[in-house]
Design an enzyme around this catalytic site. Structure first.
Site, PDB file in Angstrom:
ATOM      1  N   HIS A 159      -4.771   3.319  -7.212  1.00 26.06           N
ATOM      2  CA  HIS A 159      -5.110   2.212  -6.311  1.00 26.06           C
ATOM      3  C   HIS A 159      -5.433   2.751  -4.927  1.00 26.06           C
ATOM      4  O   HIS A 159      -5.182   3.935  -4.647  1.00 26.06           O
ATOM      5  CB  HIS A 159      -3.937   1.214  -6.193  1.00 26.06           C
ATOM      6  CG  HIS A 159      -2.700   1.789  -5.561  1.00 26.06           C
ATOM      7  ND1 HIS A 159      -1.684   2.371  -6.290  1.00 26.06           N
ATOM      8  CD2 HIS A 159      -2.310   1.910  -4.253  1.00 26.06           C
ATOM      9  CE1 HIS A 159      -0.736   2.802  -5.471  1.00 26.06           C
ATOM     10  NE2 HIS A 159      -1.093   2.535  -4.213  1.00 26.06           N
ATOM     11  N   HIS A 207      -0.200  -3.318  -8.698  1.00 27.53           N
ATOM     12  CA  HIS A 207      -1.376  -3.443  -7.826  1.00 27.53           C
ATOM     13  C   HIS A 207      -2.456  -2.451  -8.230  1.00 27.53           C
ATOM     14  O   HIS A 207      -2.184  -1.356  -8.711  1.00 27.53           O
ATOM     15  CB  HIS A 207      -1.038  -3.306  -6.340  1.00 27.53           C
ATOM     16  CG  HIS A 207      -0.403  -2.016  -5.906  1.00 27.53           C
ATOM     17  ND1 HIS A 207       0.294  -1.180  -6.731  1.00 27.53           N
ATOM     18  CD2 HIS A 207      -0.384  -1.411  -4.695  1.00 27.53           C
ATOM     19  CE1 HIS A 207       0.723  -0.137  -6.055  1.00 27.53           C
ATOM     20  NE2 HIS A 207       0.320  -0.239  -4.815  1.00 27.53           N
ATOM     21  N   HIS A 222      -4.670   4.685   2.268  1.00 31.32           N
ATOM     22  CA  HIS A 222      -4.428   5.771   1.319  1.00 31.32           C
ATOM     23  C   HIS A 222      -5.054   5.519  -0.042  1.00 31.32           C
ATOM     24  O   HIS A 222      -5.324   4.378  -0.411  1.00 31.32           O
ATOM     25  CB  HIS A 222      -2.927   6.063   1.159  1.00 31.32           C
ATOM     26  CG  HIS A 222      -2.120   4.986   0.485  1.00 31.32           C
ATOM     27  ND1 HIS A 222      -1.393   4.047   1.174  1.00 31.32           N
ATOM     28  CD2 HIS A 222      -1.897   4.713  -0.826  1.00 31.32           C
ATOM     29  CE1 HIS A 222      -0.754   3.261   0.320  1.00 31.32           C
ATOM     30  NE2 HIS A 222      -1.047   3.630  -0.899  1.00 31.32           N
ATOM     31  N   HIS A 254       9.218   2.283  -2.428  1.00 32.83           N
ATOM     32  CA  HIS A 254       8.695   1.050  -1.855  1.00 32.83           C
ATOM     33  C   HIS A 254       9.515  -0.137  -2.367  1.00 32.83           C
ATOM     34  O   HIS A 254       9.874  -0.178  -3.552  1.00 32.83           O
ATOM     35  CB  HIS A 254       7.252   0.809  -2.306  1.00 32.83           C
ATOM     36  CG  HIS A 254       6.250   1.777  -1.772  1.00 32.83           C
ATOM     37  ND1 HIS A 254       6.102   2.035  -0.436  1.00 32.83           N
ATOM     38  CD2 HIS A 254       5.317   2.536  -2.398  1.00 32.83           C
ATOM     39  CE1 HIS A 254       5.112   2.905  -0.264  1.00 32.83           C
ATOM     40  NE2 HIS A 254       4.628   3.236  -1.443  1.00 32.83           N
ATOM     41  N   TYR A 263       3.993  10.103   0.550  1.00 28.52           N
ATOM     42  CA  TYR A 263       2.714  10.041   1.266  1.00 28.52           C
ATOM     43  C   TYR A 263       2.458  11.376   1.960  1.00 28.52           C
ATOM     44  O   TYR A 263       3.369  11.943   2.569  1.00 28.52           O
ATOM     45  CB  TYR A 263       2.762   8.988   2.385  1.00 28.52           C
ATOM     46  CG  TYR A 263       2.650   7.537   2.006  1.00 28.52           C
ATOM     47  CD1 TYR A 263       1.998   7.105   0.866  1.00 28.52           C
ATOM     48  CD2 TYR A 263       3.173   6.575   2.870  1.00 28.52           C
ATOM     49  CE1 TYR A 263       1.881   5.752   0.578  1.00 28.52           C
ATOM     50  CE2 TYR A 263       3.061   5.223   2.593  1.00 28.52           C
ATOM     51  CZ  TYR A 263       2.411   4.809   1.444  1.00 28.52           C
ATOM     52  OH  TYR A 263       2.304   3.476   1.181  1.00 28.52           O
ATOM     53  N   GLU A 273      -1.305   9.339  -1.720  1.00 27.51           N
ATOM     54  CA  GLU A 273       0.024   9.023  -2.243  1.00 27.51           C
ATOM     55  C   GLU A 273       0.082   9.486  -3.691  1.00 27.51           C
ATOM     56  O   GLU A 273      -0.920   9.394  -4.412  1.00 27.51           O
ATOM     57  CB  GLU A 273       0.266   7.500  -2.205  1.00 27.51           C
ATOM     58  CG  GLU A 273       1.580   7.063  -2.849  1.00 27.51           C
ATOM     59  CD  GLU A 273       1.755   5.534  -2.895  1.00 27.51           C
ATOM     60  OE1 GLU A 273       0.779   4.825  -3.233  1.00 27.51           O
ATOM     61  OE2 GLU A 273       2.861   5.068  -2.600  1.00 27.51           O
TER      62      GLU A 273
HETATM   63 FE   LIG Z   1       0.154   2.930  -2.523  1.00 24.84          FE
END
Ligand SMILES: [Fe+2]
Length: 315
Positions: A159, A207, A222, A254, A263, A273
């Site tokens: 993503h 996501h 990112h 997260h 990251y 990431e």
């Molecule tokens: Fe991410």
């Protein structure tokens, strides 16, 4: 086929300041595989478990950042339909077709700019290179992973997180025209009605694209690549340190998506990431809401606060 329409993020095209150091980073440290170069000097890369020809495109430029993000759709018929739907919606600008072959091994792409200023593309055809695991043919009797992996070696491009101003317009297009679900959101304002973060999915993942509201157009936060476990995220930290790669934060978790993450920056300052974990998303899952007051743990669950770089550093 239950998963239809837009299938997944198909590629991200990034600008780098110098190709040599960029390739050392993306190939030797991150562990992507170079598959092609073109006359313009662009380099095309894939992660090992992607069957499609490429998922990352690098080009040299004076400024780092993202040129565009491409989405694989299920068929040429869907490509035509979604292109027409986007045009009809009035939610995108600079619409146009990129001819087949402009990316190697790739069919025609429909390109458009969303309200946050990001250039997006849809495509239906890209040659299958395979994942090099088969023993009696490309996809026959496969091993679980191929030989000769290097560096961190994520299995897939997963993503992007992007920064832009008109979050509402972009989210409306992704949800209402492209059929994405809103897995999670961050809200602000006195009545919580202002969406400042959107985590959108076209699949079973938490996501496939994320957007954060910032007073900028078309910015890149990112590009993310998926690993198999938390232990692989820790090992990624070892590999990054061994190679003296500039670290942003992590390994940590997260709150949003529950992903375990680290990251870091490529030599041009583009954030990358690698992550593992998360949950399975289905279209009937209620949207998770994070309030602005809990933005710290939403982004970095262990530290419970944002580092300064998360909001201030982007390309
Ligand atoms: Fe991410």
């Amino acid at each position: 086929m239950a998963l239809t329409g837009v299938l997944r993020p198909g590629h991200v095209a990034l600008r780098v300041l110098e190709m040599g150091p960029a390739l050392k980073h993306y190939v030797d440290v991150l562990g992507l595989i170079e598959v092609a170069r073109d006359k313009a000097g662009r380099v095309f890369l894939k992660a090992w478990d992607e069957h499609d020809h490429h998922s990352v495109v690098l080009r040299e430029a004076d400024e780092a950042g993202m040129d565009y993000m491409g989405w694989r759709v299920d068929s040429p018929a869907t490509l035509k339909k979604l292109a027409a739907d986007i045009e009809k919606s009035g939610l995108a600008s600079d619409l146009g077709w990129v001819p087949a072959g402009e990316h190697p091994a790739t069919g025609e792409r429909f390109r458009f700019t969303v309200a946050t200023g990001h250039v997006m593309e849809l495509f239906a055809e890209k040659d299958k290179l395979g994942n090099d695991c088969g023993t009696d043919g490309p996809d026959v009797n496969p091993h679980p992973w191929p030989d000769n992996l290097r560096g961190i070696a994520p299995s897939r491009f997963d993503h992007c997180l992007l920064y832009g101003d008109d979050l509402d317009g972009t989210v409306k297009l992704f949800r209402e025209v492209l059929g994405f679900g809103l897995a999670e959101q961050v809200t602000a304002g006195p009545d919580g009605s202002l969406m400042i973060g959107a985590f959108l999915t076209c699949s079973n993942k938490p996501h496939d694209i994320a957007l954060i509201r910032q007073p900028v157009k078309g910015k890149f936060h990112h590009a993310s690549f998926i690993l198999g476990s938390w232990e692989e995220v820790l090992k990624a930290g070892d590999i990054l340190s061994r190679n003296k790669v500039s670290l942003d934060i992590g390994p940590t978790r997260h709150g949003i998506t529950r992903g375990e993450t680290i990251y870091f920056f490529d030599p041009s300052g583009n954030r990358n990431e690698v992550f593992a974990g998360g949950y399975i998303y289905y279209p009937d899952k209620p949207t998770i809401t994070w309030t602005e007051q809990e933005l710290g743990p939403a982004i970095f669950y262990h530290d419970r606060k944002l580092n300064e770089r998360f909001l201030q550093v982007f390309t």
